[in-house]
Structure formats: structure tokens, C-alpha cells
Design a protein around this motif. Structure first.
Motif, PDB file in Angstrom:
ATOM      1  N   ARG A   1      -7.841   9.207  12.217  1.00 39.77           N
ATOM      2  CA  ARG A   1      -6.673   8.491  11.725  1.00 39.77           C
ATOM      3  C   ARG A   1      -5.855   9.344  10.764  1.00 39.77           C
ATOM      4  O   ARG A   1      -4.647   9.226  10.706  1.00 39.77           O
ATOM      5  N   TYR A   2      -6.523  10.183  10.004  1.00 39.11           N
ATOM      6  CA  TYR A   2      -5.853  11.008   9.008  1.00 39.11           C
ATOM      7  C   TYR A   2      -5.985  12.464   9.395  1.00 39.11           C
ATOM      8  O   TYR A   2      -6.981  12.885   9.945  1.00 39.11           O
TER       9      TYR A   2
ATOM     10  N   ASN B   1      -9.284   7.917  -7.949  1.00 41.15           N
ATOM     11  CA  ASN B   1      -8.657   8.109  -6.644  1.00 41.15           C
ATOM     12  C   ASN B   1      -7.147   8.282  -6.768  1.00 41.15           C
ATOM     13  O   ASN B   1      -6.538   8.961  -5.958  1.00 41.15           O
TER      14      ASN B   1
ATOM     15  N   ARG C   1     -12.620   9.376  12.100  1.00 38.69           N
ATOM     16  CA  ARG C   1     -11.966   8.254  12.757  1.00 38.69           C
ATOM     17  C   ARG C   1     -10.676   8.673  13.457  1.00 38.69           C
ATOM     18  O   ARG C   1     -10.046   7.891  14.118  1.00 38.69           O
TER      19      ARG C   1
ATOM     20  N   ASN D   1     -10.540   9.445   0.721  1.00 40.70           N
ATOM     21  CA  ASN D   1     -11.951   9.045   0.874  1.00 40.70           C
ATOM     22  C   ASN D   1     -12.505   9.441   2.218  1.00 40.70           C
ATOM     23  O   ASN D   1     -13.644   9.904   2.320  1.00 40.70           O
ATOM     24  N   GLU D   2     -11.733   9.261   3.275  1.00 37.75           N
ATOM     25  CA  GLU D   2     -12.233   9.629   4.591  1.00 37.75           C
ATOM     26  C   GLU D   2     -12.334  11.140   4.743  1.00 37.75           C
ATOM     27  O   GLU D   2     -13.275  11.638   5.358  1.00 37.75           O
TER      28      GLU D   2
ATOM     29  N   GLU E   1      -4.938  11.149  -5.085  1.00 42.25           N
ATOM     30  CA  GLU E   1      -3.773  10.833  -4.251  1.00 42.25           C
ATOM     31  C   GLU E   1      -2.589  11.708  -4.634  1.00 42.25           C
ATOM     32  O   GLU E   1      -1.915  12.263  -3.767  1.00 42.25           O
TER      33      GLU E   1
ATOM     34  N   SER F   1      -3.070   9.149   0.878  1.00 41.49           N
ATOM     35  CA  SER F   1      -3.415   7.826   0.373  1.00 41.49           C
ATOM     36  C   SER F   1      -4.877   7.804  -0.065  1.00 41.49           C
ATOM     37  O   SER F   1      -5.662   8.699   0.271  1.00 41.49           O
ATOM     38  N   ASN F   2      -5.241   6.756  -0.783  1.00 36.12           N
ATOM     39  CA  ASN F   2      -6.608   6.603  -1.260  1.00 36.12           C
ATOM     40  C   ASN F   2      -7.591   6.599  -0.100  1.00 36.12           C
ATOM     41  O   ASN F   2      -8.607   7.303  -0.130  1.00 36.12           O
ATOM     42  N   SER F   3      -7.300   5.848   0.942  1.00 36.93           N
ATOM     43  CA  SER F   3      -8.213   5.789   2.093  1.00 36.93           C
ATOM     44  C   SER F   3      -8.293   7.135   2.815  1.00 36.93           C
ATOM     45  O   SER F   3      -9.363   7.516   3.284  1.00 36.93           O
ATOM     46  N   ALA F   4      -7.186   7.867   2.867  1.00 42.75           N
ATOM     47  CA  ALA F   4      -7.205   9.183   3.509  1.00 42.75           C
ATOM     48  C   ALA F   4      -8.081  10.152   2.726  1.00 42.75           C
ATOM     49  O   ALA F   4      -8.882  10.881   3.303  1.00 42.75           O
TER      50      ALA F   4
END
Length: 108
Positions: free
Chosen positions: A68-69, A90, A66, A105-106, A94, A100-103
């Protein structure tokens, strides 16, 4: 109520301080890397260079799908290997990778 607000502010400040750092494989002891990721530092670098990453070059780092990270090839390999090596929450990932958690995961 005020105490809860102070706790939230402390948690936000701690998270901000944590995420301001960057992960570096060299900052970890060799024994810790092998015990946590199941590979040596040298092997992780070989694996990272052997994987054909979909990457956009940004100062020697690649961006995730994406875009983003941002993570280096070695960092992304470490995230992948740590997720496969041990079941971890997670929150643990982290704190280990300063993302971050979303980073995390991605990147995975």
C-alpha cells in the motif's frame, strides 16, 4: 463551530502539503544524519543494499508487505534506524519522512 472547522481545514491543508513531499537522504546535512540516525549517509546506503528486502520493483523502489505504501530502500532503512536511535513520537516521524503515521509504521 466555524472557527473549529477552519482549524480543521487548515490542519488538513498542512498535512496534505507535508505528505506531498518525498524524503531524500541527500537533502539532509551530514551532521544531522549522523546525530539523528547514528550512521553516515554512505553507511546507510551500504546497510540498505545489504539487507535482503522483500520487494516488488516499482521504478527502483520497493513496496511494503501490504503493497500500500511505497518507500525506497534507503528511506526504509532511515525509518528503521531512526526508530532505533531515539524514542520519537509518530508525529515527529511523519514530518521527518513525509509519510503518514500508518505508512511509517508499516515501513518500519
Amino acid at each position: 463551530y466555524r472557527q473549529r472547522l477552519r482549524e480543521i481545514e487548515r490542519a488538513k491543508a498542512l498535512r496534505k502539503a507535508l505528505l506531498s513531499k518525498r524524503f531524500s537522504l541527500d537533502d539532509n546535512e551530514a551532521y544531522d544524519v549522523v546525530s539523528q540516525l547514528r550512521f553516515s549517509k554512505q553507511d546507510i546506503r551500504r546497510i540498505a543494499s545489504a539487507i535482503k528486502w522483500r520487494e516488488v520493483a516499482v521504478l527502483g523502489e520497493f513496496r511494503t508487505q501490504r503493497r500500500r505504501y511505497i518507500a525506497s530502500k534507503v528511506e526504509a532503512t532511515c525509518v528503521f534506524l531512526s526508530r532505533l536511535a531515539k524514542p520519537m513520537s509518530n508525529e515527529d516521524l511523519e514530518t521527518r519522512f513525509f509519510q503518514s503515521n500508518s505508512a511509517v509504521n508499516e515501513i518500519f
